[in-house]
Write a protein that holds these residues in place. Structure first.
Motif, PDB file in Angstrom:
ATOM      1  N   ARG A 102       0.841  -1.198   0.000  1.00  0.00           N
ATOM      2  CA  ARG A 102       0.000   0.000   0.000  1.00  0.00           C
ATOM      3  C   ARG A 102       0.878   1.250   0.000  1.00  0.00           C
ATOM      4  NH1 ARG A 102      -5.346  -0.019   0.551  1.00  0.00           N
ATOM      5  NH2 ARG A 102      -6.287  -2.038   0.920  1.00  0.00           N
ATOM      6  N   CYS A 103       0.405   2.233  -0.680  1.00  0.00           N
ATOM      7  CA  CYS A 103       1.106   3.515  -0.715  1.00  0.00           C
ATOM      8  C   CYS A 103       0.912   4.230   0.614  1.00  0.00           C
ATOM      9  CB  CYS A 103       0.548   4.341  -1.869  1.00  0.00           C
ATOM     10  SG  CYS A 103       1.197   6.023  -1.920  1.00  0.00           S
ATOM     11  N   GLU A 104       1.729   5.239   0.881  1.00  0.00           N
ATOM     12  CA  GLU A 104       1.566   6.066   2.093  1.00  0.00           C
ATOM     13  C   GLU A 104       0.175   6.667   2.170  1.00  0.00           C
ATOM     14  OE1 GLU A 104       4.722   8.983   3.296  1.00  0.00           O
ATOM     15  OE2 GLU A 104       5.693   8.084   1.539  1.00  0.00           O
ATOM     16  N   CYS A 105      -0.411   6.976   1.022  1.00  0.00           N
ATOM     17  CA  CYS A 105      -1.740   7.579   0.991  1.00  0.00           C
ATOM     18  C   CYS A 105      -2.818   6.542   1.285  1.00  0.00           C
ATOM     19  CB  CYS A 105      -2.009   8.235  -0.368  1.00  0.00           C
ATOM     20  SG  CYS A 105      -2.337   7.066  -1.688  1.00  0.00           S
ATOM     21  N   GLY A 106      -2.434   5.287   1.321  1.00  0.00           N
ATOM     22  CA  GLY A 106      -3.383   4.234   1.662  1.00  0.00           C
ATOM     23  C   GLY A 106      -3.926   3.483   0.463  1.00  0.00           C
ATOM     24  N   GLN A 118      -3.051   6.572  -7.238  1.00  0.00           N
ATOM     25  CA  GLN A 118      -3.934   7.495  -6.524  1.00  0.00           C
ATOM     26  C   GLN A 118      -3.303   8.888  -6.386  1.00  0.00           C
ATOM     27  OE1 GLN A 118      -6.982   6.547  -5.255  1.00  0.00           O
ATOM     28  NE2 GLN A 118      -7.362   8.635  -4.564  1.00  0.00           N
ATOM     29  N   CYS A 119      -2.051   8.931  -5.883  1.00  0.00           N
ATOM     30  CA  CYS A 119      -1.432  10.225  -5.586  1.00  0.00           C
ATOM     31  C   CYS A 119      -0.188  10.486  -6.440  1.00  0.00           C
ATOM     32  CB  CYS A 119      -1.069  10.310  -4.103  1.00  0.00           C
ATOM     33  SG  CYS A 119       0.264   9.178  -3.648  1.00  0.00           S
ATOM     34  N   GLY A 120       0.266   9.510  -7.169  1.00  0.00           N
ATOM     35  CA  GLY A 120       1.395   9.708  -8.064  1.00  0.00           C
ATOM     36  C   GLY A 120       2.753   9.601  -7.401  1.00  0.00           C
TER      37      GLY A 120
HETATM   38 ZN   LIG Z   1      -0.384   7.136  -3.047  1.00  0.00          ZN
END
Ligand SMILES: [Zn+2]
Length: 126
Positions: A102-106, A118-120
């Motif tokens: 999972r990315c830091e953004c979730g 999601q956030c690039g």
């Molecule tokens: Zn992200």
């Protein structure tokens, strides 16, 4: 009293089994629902079988083929339950792998992706 098992019917060949497992897994919620339903059916059948046996004892009239049939059904039911447990275990381990990525953004990160969809953010940059 000895119970004679019905002659074995030829099951699927072992070679067919691995291919069957590679099919897409049904959603875990479906598996769990089927498992719950089967467990209830199994409890009911076990109770019925016990009642049937006592009834036969009272009448001193054992109908062996009837008992064997019921036991056969129960054995098949338990086979399917074991299969469901295997599928659920597979689904659970797959879920853990996905949860780890999972990315830091979730947002979930797809396998092999270099950037978060999601956030690039660059994946693994942080
Ligand atoms: Zn992200």
């Amino acid at each position: 009293m000895r119970l004679r098992r019905a002659p074995e019917t030829p099951e699927e060949t072992p070679a067919a089994a691995p291919r069957a497992l590679r099919r897409a897994l049904p959603p875990p919620a479906h598996l769990r629902r089927e498992r719950r339903a089967l467990l209830q059916v199994r409890e009911r059948r076990l109770r019925d079988l016990g009642g049937l046996l006592v009834e036969m004892y009272r009448r001193d009239q054992f109908r062996q083929e009837l008992l064997v049939d019921r036991c056969d059904e129960l054995a098949k039911l338990e086979e399917r339950l074991a299969e469901l447990d295997t599928l659920l275990t597979a689904a659970a381990s797959r879920g853990r792998v996905r949860d780890a990525a999972r990315c830091e953004c979730g947002a979930p990160i797809f396998w092999g992706a270099k950037f978060c969809g999601q956030c690039g953010r660059e994946v693994g940059a942080a």
